[in-house]
Scaffold this motif. Structure first.
Motif, PDB file in Angstrom:
ATOM      1  N   GLY A   1      86.860  19.828 -48.834  1.00 37.52           N
ATOM      2  CA  GLY A   1      86.686  18.488 -48.279  1.00 37.52           C
ATOM      3  C   GLY A   1      86.409  18.457 -46.792  1.00 37.52           C
ATOM      4  O   GLY A   1      86.024  19.452 -46.178  1.00 37.52           O
TER       5      GLY A   1
ATOM      6  N   GLY B   1      85.493  15.945 -52.211  1.00 41.47           N
ATOM      7  CA  GLY B   1      85.233  15.256 -50.952  1.00 41.47           C
ATOM      8  C   GLY B   1      83.885  14.562 -50.892  1.00 41.47           C
ATOM      9  O   GLY B   1      83.600  13.814 -49.964  1.00 41.47           O
ATOM     10  N   CYS B   2      83.037  14.820 -51.870  1.00 41.26           N
ATOM     11  CA  CYS B   2      81.751  14.125 -51.943  1.00 41.26           C
ATOM     12  C   CYS B   2      81.151  14.328 -53.325  1.00 41.26           C
ATOM     13  O   CYS B   2      81.689  15.051 -54.160  1.00 41.26           O
ATOM     14  CB  CYS B   2      80.765  14.602 -50.852  1.00 41.26           C
TER      15      CYS B   2
ATOM     16  N   CYS C   1      88.623  20.357 -53.659  1.00 42.10           N
ATOM     17  CA  CYS C   1      87.675  21.105 -52.842  1.00 42.10           C
ATOM     18  C   CYS C   1      88.188  21.117 -51.406  1.00 42.10           C
ATOM     19  O   CYS C   1      89.104  20.374 -51.074  1.00 42.10           O
ATOM     20  CB  CYS C   1      86.300  20.467 -52.926  1.00 42.10           C
TER      21      CYS C   1
ATOM     22  N   ALA D   1      81.034  16.791 -46.588  1.00 41.74           N
ATOM     23  CA  ALA D   1      82.062  15.872 -47.090  1.00 41.74           C
ATOM     24  C   ALA D   1      81.873  14.445 -46.592  1.00 41.74           C
ATOM     25  O   ALA D   1      81.427  14.208 -45.474  1.00 41.74           O
ATOM     26  CB  ALA D   1      83.434  16.382 -46.668  1.00 41.74           C
TER      27      ALA D   1
ATOM     28  N   ASN E   1      78.996  16.093 -54.470  1.00 39.71           N
ATOM     29  CA  ASN E   1      78.672  17.420 -54.978  1.00 39.71           C
ATOM     30  C   ASN E   1      79.711  17.912 -55.980  1.00 39.71           C
ATOM     31  O   ASN E   1      79.477  18.886 -56.694  1.00 39.71           O
ATOM     32  CB  ASN E   1      78.521  18.416 -53.835  1.00 39.71           C
ATOM     33  N   SER E   2      80.855  17.275 -55.980  1.00 39.67           N
ATOM     34  CA  SER E   2      81.829  17.436 -57.071  1.00 39.67           C
ATOM     35  C   SER E   2      82.411  18.836 -57.203  1.00 39.67           C
ATOM     36  O   SER E   2      82.699  19.278 -58.316  1.00 39.67           O
ATOM     37  CB  SER E   2      81.195  17.062 -58.419  1.00 39.67           C
ATOM     38  N   CYS E   3      82.579  19.535 -56.094  1.00 40.40           N
ATOM     39  CA  CYS E   3      83.161  20.872 -56.190  1.00 40.40           C
ATOM     40  C   CYS E   3      84.578  20.810 -56.747  1.00 40.40           C
ATOM     41  O   CYS E   3      85.070  21.790 -57.294  1.00 40.40           O
ATOM     42  CB  CYS E   3      83.160  21.551 -54.827  1.00 40.40           C
TER      43      CYS E   3
ATOM     44  N   CYS F   1      84.312  21.192 -44.890  1.00 40.24           N
ATOM     45  CA  CYS F   1      82.965  21.170 -45.435  1.00 40.24           C
ATOM     46  C   CYS F   1      82.108  20.146 -44.716  1.00 40.24           C
ATOM     47  O   CYS F   1      82.506  18.986 -44.556  1.00 40.24           O
ATOM     48  CB  CYS F   1      83.042  20.843 -46.925  1.00 40.24           C
TER      49      CYS F   1
HETATM   50  S1  SF4 Z   1      82.644  18.343 -53.086  1.00 41.07           S
HETATM   51 FE1  SF4 Z   1      81.829  20.300 -52.328  1.00 41.07          FE
HETATM   52  S2  SF4 Z   1      80.244  19.700 -50.900  1.00 41.07           S
HETATM   53 FE2  SF4 Z   1      81.524  17.887 -51.220  1.00 41.07          FE
HETATM   54  S3  SF4 Z   1      83.101  17.939 -49.657  1.00 41.07           S
HETATM   55 FE3  SF4 Z   1      83.924  19.031 -51.380  1.00 41.07          FE
HETATM   56  S4  SF4 Z   1      83.410  21.166 -50.978  1.00 41.07           S
HETATM   57 FE4  SF4 Z   1      82.099  19.952 -49.691  1.00 41.07          FE
END
Ligand code: SF4
Lengths: 566, 177
Positions: free
Chosen positions: A417, A457-458, A415, A424, A460-462, A421
């Motif tokens: 990150g 990066g977090c 992602c 993140a 939210n698992s993108c 974002c």
């Molecule tokens: S997982 Fe999604 S919300 Fe989290 S840092 Fe990456 S892009 Fe952003």
């Protein structure tokens, strides 16, 4: 490629007009930030760390060369000359100005594109197999069904303010390349004994904070009922999904809390009322949509020319590329080709405007003017003649798009990150790059073989870290950027969720940890055919844990959270 | 007083909306006049409400079950659905159920956090009256119904989805818009 008719076009244009007026009212202070937020989100516009971010839909990943050129034009005119292809078959622009967004959307509309519902608590872009229509293992071509779902979900009046975002994936092949098990709704197209098309319906899968494999709620849904059944699921979710806690609001939590059986019953009770109603599909509509798709006009091709076969033998680089980046096609003499956006040193999924233009040219010359965006953040030319592969490879190489790493460790899914974002915990792009550098040696990569490495990066698992053979998740450890590493995840038919290896590590340590994992794998595999994921499944996580943290590692088992697998 | 739109025109509002008392208890019921009462009030004080003069309406919160109204629907002059915040989309489903399943044909009113940019979808789900929240511009709100001239899905406004109307149009040559 689906071609809009006059009404499709009008709806997209009226959406632009509507958003232009909403933006005007926001800038004039008539609409408050709170009131504007859901409206802009439903048009793909986030306010990010440094600037707004605009996410443009690439419906089910299908793109024409003309559309790609329009994206290049947008990158050049309103952004910093590049775009980022996401894991959901979308493209994101990181630097547009809010005031310009209505113009960008208007430009998109001229090439039959939009940003409708690419964000917000609504039905998002439907995704599918990036080899849809070309894969030899395909049972049902999912594209027509995806377009039907696109139309059904576009401006659906009842489901614009759901408890949370809602993602649908469709697969029509034996091998699931659309991750249907980890979507809010997963549809597996299949045929019954009579050859009639229908769908196996999964619901309540998802990644994020609580990763869950979706439950099958209907084994075979005849195609006529697709939309009424989706309406029923969405209505149950809209009414009963939790709205008190953002982290418990996805449909997976509802399915889990009710149990799949009770959820299924509620859906069926709702569906009884909708079944056979006006939204029941009719053959004429399926045919109409099919007719609006421009399909490649394949030719009857001779066997590969001698030149191709010879090059395979003579040129190791070409052979490697063919081995990794060229995929079988249902039509003899053709192949699908992945153009890798995973060159070391380039953020995974990023493409410059110049590259986009160049790829559009390649698509015109080699692949019927059409291409695909994969959820692995690469571009695919889906209909290339085998005899053109050598020439295509040479051109792609010159463009930096021929890294032969598809399916290998450096084909990292990441992602944006912390570099972009605002949600993140940690950066993902530099971590990806450090790993790519560590494993830069191509022979080594090929020796390691198939390996999916995913970085988010977090929570939210993108970056879909849960379903990477190796998953890396950015976490916040007392204000420091740390990384939690998991192994054993997988996508596809044998989808599984990774298990956390142990305490999180610093950014600098990540490549070392990955290397240790790989070394252990190489030492323990019984043959080259046994992949990393196979070894993890055979010997379990424990030996990997030991090789990273040492035997003496006496901390209580680091279960910061348990992975639910329903 | 908030603006009311009815059948896409500004309208006077004869109804008084009763809300639960500050402590969550039952509202005081005025002896005369047309009133819209909370669902619980209706369920608990049915007889009192039926014996007074003046018309009666009922309103539901977004987590309340429209099926509870059942056959009582015929007793009401208006049914309202409350949007405590506009991002709570449950009211859209409630409206469709009232219209398409429970056969409510009278005035269906959206109340609460109701603003211009929700009106188009609300109307498609069956609302024909909108008590705009404080501060909404009436003219701008009236224009919201024209935001789109077509829609793909079946809805209360148009029971036939676009794909069926297309076929009707092509078989008998009629305009489908
Ligand atoms: S997982 Fe999604 S919300 Fe989290 S840092 Fe990456 S892009 Fe952003």
């Amino acid at each position: 490629m689906y071609v809009y008719d006059e009404i499709d076009q009008r709806i997209v244009e009226q959406r632009v007009t509507q958003f232009r007026d909403q933006t005007r009212r926001f800038l004039a202070g008539v609409l408050s930030e709170d009131d504007f937020r859901p409206l802009r989100l439903q048009n793909g516009l986030y306010i990010q760390r440094y600037a707004p971010m605009l996410r443009v839909a690439i419906p089910y990943g299908l793109l024409s060369s003309r559309q790609l050129r329009a994206l290049a034009h947008i990158a050049r005119t309103w952004d910093k000359d590049y775009g980022h292809f996401s894991t959901r078959q979308n493209i994101q622009f990181n630097w547009p100005r809010l005031e310009d967004v209505p113009d960008i959307l208007a430009h998109l509309a001229t090439v039959q594109m939009h940003a409708i519902q690419t964000s917000g608590n609504c039905i998002r872009n439907t995704t599918t197999d990036h080899f849809a229509g070309t894969a030899p293992d395909e049972i049902v071509d999912p594209l027509v069904w995806c377009e039907l779902i696109r139309q059904w979900s576009t401006c659906h009046p009842e489901f614009a303010y759901l408890p949370r975002k809602f993602k649908i994936a469709v697969s029509g092949a034996e091998h699931d390349r659309a991750a249907v098990q980890v979507h809010d709704i997963g549809l597996q197209a299949r045929r019954d004994e009579k050859g009639e098309i229908g769908f196996r319906v999964l619901a309540g899968g998802g990644l994020g904070r609580t990763p869950i494999i979706g439950a099958v709620i209907r084994e075979f849904l005849p195609w006529q009922h697709l939309l009424t059944y989706l309406d029923a699921i969405l209505r149950v979710y809209n009414r009963y999904g939790r709205r008190d806690n953002k982290y418990r609001a996805r449909i997976k939590i509802l399915v889990k809390e009710l149990t799949p059986e009770v959820f299924r019953r509620k859906v069926e009770e709702e569906w009884i009322h909708l079944k056979d109603g006006p939204a029941t599909l009719i053959p004429e509509e399926i045919q109409r949509i099919e007719r609006r798709f421009i399909r490649p006009q394949y030719r009857k091709l001779d066997l590969p020319e001698a030149g191709y076969t010879l090059a395979l033998v003579r040129d190791n680089g070409f052979a490697n590329w063919v081995r990794r980046n060229v995929h079988p096609h249902k039509v003899a003499g053709y192949a699908a080709v992945t153009l890798s956006l995973k060159k070391t040193g380039v953020a995974p999924g990023d493409a410059s405007a110049a590259q986009m233009d160049a790829v559009a040219d390649l698509a015109d010359r080699y692949s019927f003017g059409e291409l695909r965006v994969s959820h692995e953040q690469n571009l695919i030319l889906s209909d290339v003649r085998q005899n053109d592969l050598l020439a295509l490879w040479q051109e792609a190489k010159a463009l930096g798009l021929a890294t032969p790493n598809i399916g290998l460790i450096t084909n990292i899914i990441a992602c944006p990150g912390g570099d972009f974002c605002s949600l993140a915990n940690a950066k993902s792009i530099p971590v990806a790059e450090a790993i790519q550098r560590r494993f830069d040696d191509l022979d080594y990569q090929h020796d390691i073989g198939e390996l999916d490495l995913n970085i988010s990066g977090c929570m939210n698992s993108c970056g879909h870290h849960h379903i990477g053979h190796i998953g890396i998740l950015g976490v916040d450890k007392q204000g420091q950027e740390y990384y939690q590493i998991s192994i054993g995840g997988a996508q596809g038919n044998e989808a599984s969720l990774g298990k956390v290896l142990g305490p999180s590590v610093s950014q600098a340590e990540v490549p070392d940890v990955i290397e240790k994992l790989i070394e252990l794998y190489l030492a323990r595999r019984d043959s080259e055919a046994e992949r990393f994921i196979d070894v993890v499944r055979r010997i379990g996580v424990e030996p990997f844990k030991e090789c990273v943290y040492g035997k003496s590692h006496q901390e209580p088992a680091p279960r910061s959270r348990s992975l639910a697998a329903a | 007083m908030a603006n009311l739109i009815k059948n896409r025109r500004p309208a006077a509002d004869p109804w008084q909306l009763l809300e639960p008392a500050a402590d969550g208890g039952q509202p005081v019921i005025p002896p005369h006049g047309d009133i819209i009462v909370p669902l619980v009030t209706w369920l608990e004080q049915r007889d009192t409400l039926l014996s007074r003069s003046g018309r009666l309406g009922v309103w539901l919160d977004s987590d309340e079950e429209p099926a509870l109204l059942g056959d009582d629907l015929r007793l009401f002059g208006v049914v309202a659905v409350n949007f405590s915040q506009f991002t709570d989309g449950r009211g859209y489903s409630i409206a469709r159920l009232l219209r398409e399943r429970y056969g409510w044909r009278g005035e269906l009113r959206a109340i609460g956090d109701v603003q211009r940019d929700q009106l188009f979808y609300l109307a498609r789900c069956g609302f024909d009256a909108f008590a705009l929240r404080e501060g909404e511009d009436l003219q701008s709100a009236l224009s919201a119904f024209g935001d789109f001239s077509e829609a793909y899905q079946a809805s209360v406004e148009r029971a036939q989805p676009l794909f069926r109307r297309r076929i009707l149009a092509s078989s008998d040559g009629m305009e489908w818009s």
